[in-house]
Enzyme design. Sequence first.
Site, PDB file in Angstrom:
ATOM      1  N   ASP A   1       0.801  -1.268   0.353  1.00  0.00           N
ATOM      2  CA  ASP A   1      -0.436  -0.144   0.252  1.00  0.00           C
ATOM      3  C   ASP A   1       1.051   1.249  -0.348  1.00  0.00           C
ATOM      4  OD1 ASP A   1      -2.023   1.938  -0.236  1.00  0.00           O
ATOM      5  OD2 ASP A   1      -3.008   0.771   1.681  1.00  0.00           O
TER       6      ASP A   1
HETATM    7  C1  BGC Z   1      -4.619   3.849  -0.200  1.00  0.00           C
HETATM    8  C2  BGC Z   1      -4.993   2.258  -0.801  1.00  0.00           C
HETATM    9  C3  BGC Z   1      -4.711   3.428  -2.355  1.00  0.00           C
HETATM   10  C4  BGC Z   1      -3.343   3.919  -2.581  1.00  0.00           C
HETATM   11  C5  BGC Z   1      -3.399   4.452  -3.908  1.00  0.00           C
HETATM   12  C6  BGC Z   1      -3.791   4.553  -0.367  1.00  0.00           C
HETATM   13  O1  BGC Z   1      -3.726   5.270   0.829  1.00  0.00           O
HETATM   14  O2  BGC Z   1      -4.994   2.883   1.242  1.00  0.00           O
HETATM   15  O3  BGC Z   1      -6.108   2.117  -0.933  1.00  0.00           O
HETATM   16  O4  BGC Z   1      -4.687   2.828  -3.718  1.00  0.00           O
HETATM   17  O5  BGC Z   1      -3.817   4.575  -1.647  1.00  0.00           O
HETATM   18  O6  BGC Z   1      -4.410   5.583  -3.424  1.00  0.00           O
END
Ligand code: BGC
Length: 696
Positions: free
Chosen positions: A265
């Site tokens: 993530d």
């Molecule tokens: C989120 C993800 C997301 C990623 C990119 C993170 O903060 O938890 O779900 O895909 O950011 O935006």
Amino acid sequence: MQKILIMKLISYQFFFLVTFQYLELIMKEDNSSLPFRNSSLRLEERVEDLLNRLTLEEKFKISSGRLMWFTKKIKRLGIDSFAMFDGPHGVRPDYKGERPCTYFPSAICRAATWNPQLSEEFGIAIAEEVRELGAHMILAPGINIQRTPMCGRTFEYQTEDPYLNKILAVSVVKGVQSQRIAACVKHFVCNNQETNRFTYSAEVGERALQEIYLPAFKATVKEAEAWSFMSCYNKVNGVYGSEHINLIRQTLMSKWGFRGFVVSDWNATVYASTEGCVNAGLSLEMPIANVYKVKKMLKAFEEGKFNIDDLNDNVRRLLRVMFLVGCFDSQDSLPKGSRNTPKHQALARKIAQEGIVLLKNENELLPLNITRIKKIAILGPNAKLKTSVGGGSSTNFPPYEITALQGIKERCKDKIEIIDSSIDPDISILFVGLNHEENMDAEDTDKTSFKLPSDQIQLIKDTVKQNTNTIVVLISGSPISMEGWIDEIPVLIEAWYAGMEGGRAIADVLFGDVNPSGKLPITFPKKLSDSPAHKSDKTYPGDENVLYNEGIFVGYRHFEYNNIKPLFPFGYGLSYTTFTYDKLQMNNTRVSDDEIIRVSFELENTGNREGAEVVQLYIHDVESSLPRPPKELKGFKKIFLKPKQKETIIFELNSEDLAFFNEELNDWVVENGTFKILIGSSSEDIRLEIEFKYIN
Ligand code: BGC
């Protein structure tokens, strides 16, 4: 003086840039005839060929991202960036909306359709939009279990139930990948709250992991061959998701046979170590290098903290997906992309129509008869609310968004007068609920209140006092308390965040152009303390540790097991027609291991409107040696019937559907004894049941 210095600096920079690019160009090998470029070779041959050509440093380099959404290029071999975009409700290629995309209903609304076909079509549509944008992966679906109604991302996730979760997740992944675009299943695993999400450890037992939190993830591998997983921010039993060797290397890869790659993530690796991530099986660190900085990787490698085989395995996985999505194939050989088509917008409307849930309809106030009504008051803060932007990484930038007010005005044009005061209308429609502001339905924060804002509660009371024909429509993405006002209103609809066509879909349901068929994918508790995660501060929000003491008793499993009456049960939703269930039959009332358990019954639409019923099958293990929930969903079907039409519905189960996870044996077991099959219209409204003996 200063000006001259700046000018000099700029010209030096320019000189270096041009020289660097020229050098890169002459160093670039002619790779057009290399085996990995040959699309007639087998996938694995191409992958191995490319992997073997990468230097150690290039392997390090390709393991981390650049500019938010891209992997680093390896120009020497002509490897371009692999590009990925958010998110679960439609594609968002940038933060400005320069390239608008279809905004679909939020995942909880899509789940409320209980229609896997729509999830698959949704998967196809977002993949087409990703392709049109020249990218390769969509950072969706988000399939964490809705453990608490307070989680800020409840709207982004599908359901509290592992079976419904799995069926819908598999459909989305299959849809996406049918277009040779990678789905990225997230967030692996137990990212069930936003409070302290970068630091908390989900302290969760093996049985709950196996029965509740993992099944949908597992199914996307086993049944849909998902090409990518995103690791979670939090720890699971003390270990960060991105370095969880047990969950990634051993479970996901070895046990489940996952052949894709794991991406962190965004910034989830801040507290992790280089070797921890390499050894666990993290292929890609996003959005930029932290633990996967080339220097750090080299140092850890030279110190023997990870070996070349594990590194190769990680890189190979990423390369494999690059081949699968066609990074090295000619554009003509790939499925075509499209964006913002009328077809995608019609799909957004259809999902909303089927996902809206009718929760209360006294005196059959709904559907509204357009020929008999003269004046409607449209009230409340959410009538004009746009829900595409906000809430975190689920933000979308659609070309337009139809609010509830616009949808109703469009439907009533020239037929009904729309006013904005509650004085003297025939009907008042009140749009209340939440929004994507911080501490509501938003990423990175949990909700701080289980109630509606107090001015909205007052508004409901005042409106209904002035006009008993008041319809309350909730625009929200998670359960809320209705204490103090639910009994005062005759009609209630949960419309969720219903996407760019949401306003039209709401009007479709209000005026009966569409018969509501949505069912709750999550239990609505009467009060927060009834909820399984809210027994103490240690179970939610916790501090360093969040104790998942409720074990497998999540959602309706908890309410049923503890005899707690919810406000609205899991699987509940009304229709403008009625259905009867009859003539339940079973092939055998004594079954053994390899036998298929087949049950059939007759469903009839007994009303006078066409409609759809979600028939639900639960099992109950009557004589279990370990505590089990009184009901576990093991099958459902959405059946569309014309008035008076009947259909024979058949469900087939096997012994796996009867199993539970035994921690002592570290395995799934089915015990001999009596089981019940319960068939109904919601988890509470069971219409048919039958008993059988399982004997092995
Ligand atoms: C989120 C993800 C997301 C990623 C990119 C993170 O903060 O938890 O779900 O895909 O950011 O935006």
